[in-house]
Design a protein around this motif. Sequence first.
Motif, PDB file in Angstrom:
ATOM      1  N   ALA A 215       0.818  -1.209   0.000  1.00 36.70           N
ATOM      2  CA  ALA A 215       0.000   0.000   0.000  1.00 36.70           C
ATOM      3  C   ALA A 215       0.856   1.266   0.000  1.00 36.70           C
ATOM      4  CB  ALA A 215      -0.931   0.004   1.212  1.00 36.70           C
ATOM      5  N   LEU A 216       2.059   1.194   0.585  1.00 36.11           N
ATOM      6  CA  LEU A 216       2.930   2.365   0.658  1.00 36.11           C
ATOM      7  C   LEU A 216       3.853   2.507  -0.546  1.00 36.11           C
ATOM      8  CD1 LEU A 216       4.142   2.276   4.390  1.00 36.11           C
ATOM      9  CD2 LEU A 216       2.421   3.792   3.386  1.00 36.11           C
ATOM     10  N   ASP A 217       4.105   1.435  -1.250  1.00 39.77           N
ATOM     11  CA  ASP A 217       5.107   1.435  -2.320  1.00 39.77           C
ATOM     12  C   ASP A 217       4.816   2.510  -3.373  1.00 39.77           C
ATOM     13  OD1 ASP A 217       7.431   0.396  -3.583  1.00 39.77           O
ATOM     14  OD2 ASP A 217       6.129  -0.611  -5.042  1.00 39.77           O
ATOM     15  N   GLY A 218       5.818   3.332  -3.635  1.00 42.04           N
ATOM     16  CA  GLY A 218       5.693   4.369  -4.646  1.00 42.04           C
ATOM     17  C   GLY A 218       5.120   5.687  -4.157  1.00 42.04           C
ATOM     18  N   ARG A 219       4.787   5.758  -2.888  1.00 40.06           N
ATOM     19  CA  ARG A 219       4.289   7.014  -2.335  1.00 40.06           C
ATOM     20  C   ARG A 219       5.466   7.927  -1.943  1.00 40.06           C
ATOM     21  NH1 ARG A 219      -0.981   6.235   1.549  1.00 40.06           N
ATOM     22  NH2 ARG A 219      -1.953   4.434   0.530  1.00 40.06           N
ATOM     23  N   THR A 220       5.159   9.180  -1.683  1.00 41.78           N
ATOM     24  CA  THR A 220       6.161  10.162  -1.272  1.00 41.78           C
ATOM     25  C   THR A 220       6.068  10.394   0.232  1.00 41.78           C
ATOM     26  OG1 THR A 220       6.073  11.276  -3.415  1.00 41.78           O
ATOM     27  CG2 THR A 220       6.990  12.531  -1.574  1.00 41.78           C
ATOM     28  N   LEU A 221       7.217  10.379   0.911  1.00 43.06           N
ATOM     29  CA  LEU A 221       7.230  10.651   2.346  1.00 43.06           C
ATOM     30  C   LEU A 221       7.070  12.157   2.561  1.00 43.06           C
ATOM     31  CD1 LEU A 221       7.612   9.736   5.278  1.00 43.06           C
ATOM     32  CD2 LEU A 221      10.078   9.985   4.959  1.00 43.06           C
TER      33      LEU A 221
ATOM     34  N   ARG B 157       4.288  10.106   7.564  1.00 46.27           N
ATOM     35  CA  ARG B 157       3.109  10.447   6.767  1.00 46.27           C
ATOM     36  C   ARG B 157       3.459  10.428   5.284  1.00 46.27           C
ATOM     37  NH1 ARG B 157       0.777  15.035   4.526  1.00 46.27           N
ATOM     38  NH2 ARG B 157       2.327  16.429   5.475  1.00 46.27           N
ATOM     39  N   PHE B 158       2.687   9.671   4.530  1.00 46.37           N
ATOM     40  CA  PHE B 158       2.923   9.513   3.101  1.00 46.37           C
ATOM     41  C   PHE B 158       1.828  10.188   2.286  1.00 46.37           C
ATOM     42  CE2 PHE B 158       5.392   6.168   5.011  1.00 46.37           C
ATOM     43  CZ  PHE B 158       6.518   6.062   4.197  1.00 46.37           C
ATOM     44  N   SER B 159       2.142  10.457   1.038  1.00 44.73           N
ATOM     45  CA  SER B 159       1.156  11.002   0.105  1.00 44.73           C
ATOM     46  C   SER B 159       0.111   9.934  -0.218  1.00 44.73           C
ATOM     47  CB  SER B 159       1.860  11.446  -1.174  1.00 44.73           C
ATOM     48  OG  SER B 159       2.476  10.323  -1.811  1.00 44.73           O
ATOM     49  N   GLY B 160      -0.946  10.347  -0.881  1.00 47.20           N
ATOM     50  CA  GLY B 160      -1.944   9.376  -1.325  1.00 47.20           C
ATOM     51  C   GLY B 160      -3.132   9.267  -0.403  1.00 47.20           C
ATOM     52  N   ASP B 161      -3.960   8.279  -0.700  1.00 43.09           N
ATOM     53  CA  ASP B 161      -5.194   8.092   0.045  1.00 43.09           C
ATOM     54  C   ASP B 161      -4.934   7.547   1.441  1.00 43.09           C
ATOM     55  OD1 ASP B 161      -6.593   8.927  -2.197  1.00 43.09           O
ATOM     56  OD2 ASP B 161      -6.818   6.880  -2.976  1.00 43.09           O
ATOM     57  N   SER B 162      -5.894   7.775   2.332  1.00 39.11           N
ATOM     58  CA  SER B 162      -5.821   7.243   3.687  1.00 39.11           C
ATOM     59  C   SER B 162      -5.931   5.710   3.648  1.00 39.11           C
ATOM     60  CB  SER B 162      -6.943   7.834   4.523  1.00 39.11           C
ATOM     61  OG  SER B 162      -6.842   7.447   5.862  1.00 39.11           O
ATOM     62  N   PRO B 163      -5.241   4.987   4.548  1.00 40.91           N
ATOM     63  CA  PRO B 163      -4.405   5.508   5.632  1.00 40.91           C
ATOM     64  C   PRO B 163      -3.035   5.992   5.144  1.00 40.91           C
ATOM     65  CG  PRO B 163      -4.366   3.114   5.655  1.00 40.91           C
ATOM     66  CD  PRO B 163      -5.337   3.515   4.593  1.00 40.91           C
ATOM     67  N   GLN B 164      -2.652   7.147   5.615  1.00 43.51           N
ATOM     68  CA  GLN B 164      -1.421   7.781   5.159  1.00 43.51           C
ATOM     69  C   GLN B 164      -0.255   7.610   6.111  1.00 43.51           C
ATOM     70  OE1 GLN B 164      -3.564  11.635   4.746  1.00 43.51           O
ATOM     71  NE2 GLN B 164      -2.483  11.769   2.789  1.00 43.51           N
ATOM     72  N   TYR B 165      -0.521   7.160   7.322  1.00 43.38           N
ATOM     73  CA  TYR B 165       0.525   7.129   8.338  1.00 43.38           C
ATOM     74  C   TYR B 165       1.039   5.710   8.594  1.00 43.38           C
ATOM     75  CZ  TYR B 165      -0.882  11.894   9.575  1.00 43.38           C
ATOM     76  OH  TYR B 165      -1.163  13.228   9.541  1.00 43.38           O
ATOM     77  N   LEU B 166       2.361   5.574   8.620  1.00 46.06           N
ATOM     78  CA  LEU B 166       2.984   4.361   9.116  1.00 46.06           C
ATOM     79  C   LEU B 166       3.313   4.596  10.584  1.00 46.06           C
ATOM     80  CD1 LEU B 166       4.403   1.568   8.707  1.00 46.06           C
ATOM     81  CD2 LEU B 166       6.500   2.880   8.232  1.00 46.06           C
ATOM     82  N   HIS B 167       2.767   3.764  11.465  1.00 47.46           N
ATOM     83  CA  HIS B 167       2.993   3.876  12.904  1.00 47.46           C
ATOM     84  C   HIS B 167       3.905   2.744  13.348  1.00 47.46           C
ATOM     85  CE1 HIS B 167       1.213   3.453  17.249  1.00 47.46           C
ATOM     86  NE2 HIS B 167       2.411   4.013  17.252  1.00 47.46           N
ATOM     87  N   VAL B 168       5.034   3.108  13.967  1.00 44.42           N
ATOM     88  CA  VAL B 168       5.999   2.112  14.430  1.00 44.42           C
ATOM     89  C   VAL B 168       6.330   2.362  15.898  1.00 44.42           C
ATOM     90  CG1 VAL B 168       8.366   1.236  14.200  1.00 44.42           C
ATOM     91  CG2 VAL B 168       7.026   1.778  12.149  1.00 44.42           C
ATOM     92  N   HIS B 169       6.257   1.301  16.707  1.00 35.74           N
ATOM     93  CA  HIS B 169       6.753   1.306  18.082  1.00 35.74           C
ATOM     94  C   HIS B 169       7.744   0.154  18.171  1.00 35.74           C
ATOM     95  CE1 HIS B 169       7.095   1.001  22.400  1.00 35.74           C
ATOM     96  NE2 HIS B 169       6.264   2.013  22.591  1.00 35.74           N
ATOM     97  N   LEU B 170       8.969   0.456  18.562  1.00 37.88           N
ATOM     98  CA  LEU B 170      10.032  -0.548  18.514  1.00 37.88           C
ATOM     99  C   LEU B 170       9.956  -1.586  19.629  1.00 37.88           C
ATOM    100  CD1 LEU B 170      13.063   1.739  17.564  1.00 37.88           C
ATOM    101  CD2 LEU B 170      11.663   0.308  16.047  1.00 37.88           C
ATOM    102  N   GLY B 171       9.263  -1.274  20.720  1.00 35.72           N
ATOM    103  CA  GLY B 171       9.203  -2.235  21.808  1.00 35.72           C
ATOM    104  C   GLY B 171      10.553  -2.450  22.455  1.00 35.72           C
TER     105      GLY B 171
END
Length: 281
Positions: free
Chosen positions: A38-44, A57-71
Motif C-alpha cells: 500500500a505504501l510502495d511508490g508514495r512520497t514521504l 506520513r505519506f502522500s496518497g489516500d488514507s491511511p497515510q501514516y505508518l505507525h511504528v513502536h520498537l518495543g
Amino acid sequence: MPEGHMIHVDARRFDEAMGDRVVHTDSPQGRFADGAAALDGRTLRDTEAFGKNLFLRFSGDSPQYLHVHLGLIGGWTWWDADHQQLSGRPVVNADSSNVRLRLRTGRGDAERSAELRGAITCTLVDEEGMDRAVAKLGPDPLRDDADPGLAWAKVRKSKKPIGGLLLDQAVTAGAGLIWRAEVPFLAGVDPHRPGVDVTEDEFTTMWSEMARVMSEAVERGGKEITTDPADRPETDGHVSRDDAFYVFRRDGAPCLRCGTEIRVAEMGTRKVWWCPTCQPR
C-alpha cells in the motif's frame, strides 16, 4: 528498549534521507506485505516522533501514516547502495529473513534504505488512528508543543514513586531506564519519593533536565551522556560508557560527586539506581 530520544533521531534520519522523495517499500519477512504494498511508490511527506512512537506520513489516500513502536528489541538499520550499514544497531551476517519492512529511495550510488526488525507495532493508520495513539501519551520533553503542566498534574496526585512515574508513558512520553535514573539524580531527588511528596520546583527541575539531556543525546545521534566534564576523567573528547552516567548501572561504584556508593533496587519490574547522599528521600 530504545528510549524516546532515539525515536527522534530516527525521525530526523527519515526526514533527511527520504523526506519529499518517492519511497519504495517491501516486506522481506512477509508479515507486513499488504502494508508495504500500500505504501510502495508514495512520497514521504512528514515525520513525527511522540515519545517512543514514530509516525511517517505519506502522500496518497488514507491511511497515510505508518505507525511504528520498537518495543524492547526493535530497531531501524540504515544501509547504503552496497548494503554497507550506515547507522542503527549493528547487524551481524545480515539477511532479510527478519526484516518486517524495508524502505528505499534514490538510485545508483545515492540509494539509501532503512530496514525495520523486531518492532511490536508496525501498522498503517489514518489521522484519527494517529490521534488516538497520541492521546494515550503524556507530554514528550523533546517536542516544542509539550506541556509539562499535564505531567505535573498527574505526578502531584500520585503516591507512586517518581522513578516509576517517569517511566509511565501516560505521564511523560519517551523516558526509559536511563532517564528515570539520571534525571532524579540531576534534580537531587530520591527516585523512591512518592509523587505527592515531590515539590513543583523539583519537578520543574526534573523536566528541564530531562529535556536538556535528551535533546543533547539527539544532537549526538543518540549517544547518552549526562555527566559534566568536571565530573569525569579528561579525555580526547570520547566519553566511555563508564563515564557517561552518574548512577545508571553504576551500582557499587562511588558517586562521581560525593563518593557515596551508588545503590540499585527493583522498582516495579525493572531496576533503578541512585546516590543516597545526593538524592535525599
